[in-house]
Write a protein that holds these residues in place. Structure first.
Motif, PDB file in Angstrom:
ATOM      1  N   LEU A   1       0.845  -1.192   0.000  1.00  0.00           N
ATOM      2  CA  LEU A   1       0.000   0.000   0.000  1.00  0.00           C
ATOM      3  C   LEU A   1       0.877   1.237   0.000  1.00  0.00           C
ATOM      4  CD1 LEU A   1      -2.080  -1.421   2.903  1.00  0.00           C
ATOM      5  CD2 LEU A   1      -3.193  -0.775   0.804  1.00  0.00           C
TER       6      LEU A   1
ATOM      7  N   LEU B   1       0.840  12.047   2.706  1.00  0.00           N
ATOM      8  CA  LEU B   1       0.424  12.967   3.747  1.00  0.00           C
ATOM      9  C   LEU B   1       0.820  14.384   3.385  1.00  0.00           C
ATOM     10  CD1 LEU B   1      -0.556  13.335   6.744  1.00  0.00           C
ATOM     11  CD2 LEU B   1       1.837  13.059   7.382  1.00  0.00           C
TER      12      LEU B   1
ATOM     13  N   PHE C   1      -4.398   6.602   1.557  1.00  0.00           N
ATOM     14  CA  PHE C   1      -3.840   5.341   1.082  1.00  0.00           C
ATOM     15  C   PHE C   1      -4.271   5.053  -0.348  1.00  0.00           C
ATOM     16  CE2 PHE C   1      -1.927   3.139   4.681  1.00  0.00           C
ATOM     17  CZ  PHE C   1      -2.388   3.871   5.759  1.00  0.00           C
ATOM     18  N   GLY C   2      -3.387   4.368  -1.084  1.00  0.00           N
ATOM     19  CA  GLY C   2      -3.784   3.756  -2.337  1.00  0.00           C
ATOM     20  C   GLY C   2      -4.555   2.481  -2.056  1.00  0.00           C
ATOM     21  N   GLU C   3      -5.081   1.879  -3.128  1.00  0.00           N
ATOM     22  CA  GLU C   3      -5.931   0.701  -2.963  1.00  0.00           C
ATOM     23  C   GLU C   3      -5.137  -0.564  -2.655  1.00  0.00           C
ATOM     24  OE1 GLU C   3      -7.837   3.389  -6.096  1.00  0.00           O
ATOM     25  OE2 GLU C   3      -5.842   2.612  -5.621  1.00  0.00           O
TER      26      GLU C   3
ATOM     27  N   LEU D   1      -3.466  10.160   6.755  1.00  0.00           N
ATOM     28  CA  LEU D   1      -2.827   9.523   5.614  1.00  0.00           C
ATOM     29  C   LEU D   1      -3.872   9.220   4.552  1.00  0.00           C
ATOM     30  CD1 LEU D   1      -0.478   6.869   7.271  1.00  0.00           C
ATOM     31  CD2 LEU D   1       0.230   8.874   5.978  1.00  0.00           C
TER      32      LEU D   1
END
Lengths: 113, 111
Positions: free
Chosen positions: B88, B92, B101-103, B99
């Motif tokens: 992942l 920030l 996050f990507g998938e 944060l």
């Protein structure tokens, strides 16, 4: 050294029931966080806390409540559980500011039927 | 448009291969860039952490940030079966409170 401990690990709820997901950390971290992780969706922040007595909403707070009465504990409350709350819930903590590394628990897998 | 987009995978490679994992982002205020590794049925653990543009190396892992292109990468050299996990990316803002996050990209390294 336990780190971040979450209980329970698994739970099945019926629609409309309520429950509390427990999270405790033994690293004396000030910051604590609750995330949910849905398949293929990454992690979404539900609530966070920067210290005892202080909490704030994250990206997806609706349907949840939190409290932070001690440094160690940060429980997440689900009221009137809905199928959309089926997810894996992760608690995390960090030492200082938001740019400090976050340490995660192993999650609670919650199904609402 | 999502703030962070990550190559979806899944990715399957032979042992010893070089792996490239990538994320793009749209928010130019992101200053801190992280890679987390998540094993099955476990919480994410921080793998690499970089600030602003450039490269950072840690053993077999190299994190690369190109702010001009809004693109970050994680390279894994001499990949091992123990590297099999979901990776992942997370980002920030300097003044941010959370944060993003990507998938996640699921990686399998085959012996």
């Amino acid at each position: 050294n336990a780190g971040v401990t979450q209980t329970p690990k698994f739970r099945i709820l019926k629609i409309g029931q309520s429950m509390t997901l427990q999270c405790t950390q033994d690293m004396n971290h000030n910051y604590m966080y609750w995330y949910r992780q849905d398949p293929g969706m990454g992690l979404k922040l539900i609530y966070y806390s920067v210290g005892a007595g202080i909490t704030d909403k994250g990206e997806v707070p609706n349907g949840y409540n939190v409290s932070r009465s001690t440094t160690e504990d940060f429980p997440l409350r689900l009221e009137l559980a809905a199928p959309s709350q089926t997810s894996v819930y992760f608690c995390a903590s960090s030492y200082g500011g938001i740019n400090q590394p976050q340490h995660f628990g192993d999650g609670t897998r919650l199904s609402i039927l | 448009q999502k703030e962070v987009e990550q190559d979806p995978g899944p990715l399957s490679v032979p042992e010893g291969a070089i792996v490239s994992l990538n994320c793009t982002y749209s928010n130019s205020a992101f200053q801190y860039f992280m890679w987390y590794r998540q094993y099955s049925r476990k919480g994410p653990e921080l793998l690499m952490y970089t600030y602003s543009s450039g490269n950072k190396e840690d053993g077999r892992f190299t994190a690369q940030v190109d702010k001009s292109s809004k693109y970050i990468s994680l390279f894994i050299r001499d990949s091992q079966p123990s590297d099999s996990a979901t990776y992942l990316c997370a980002m920030l803002e300097t003044s941010g409170s959370r944060l993003t996050f990507g998938e996640g990209t699921q990686l399998t390294v085959n012996p």
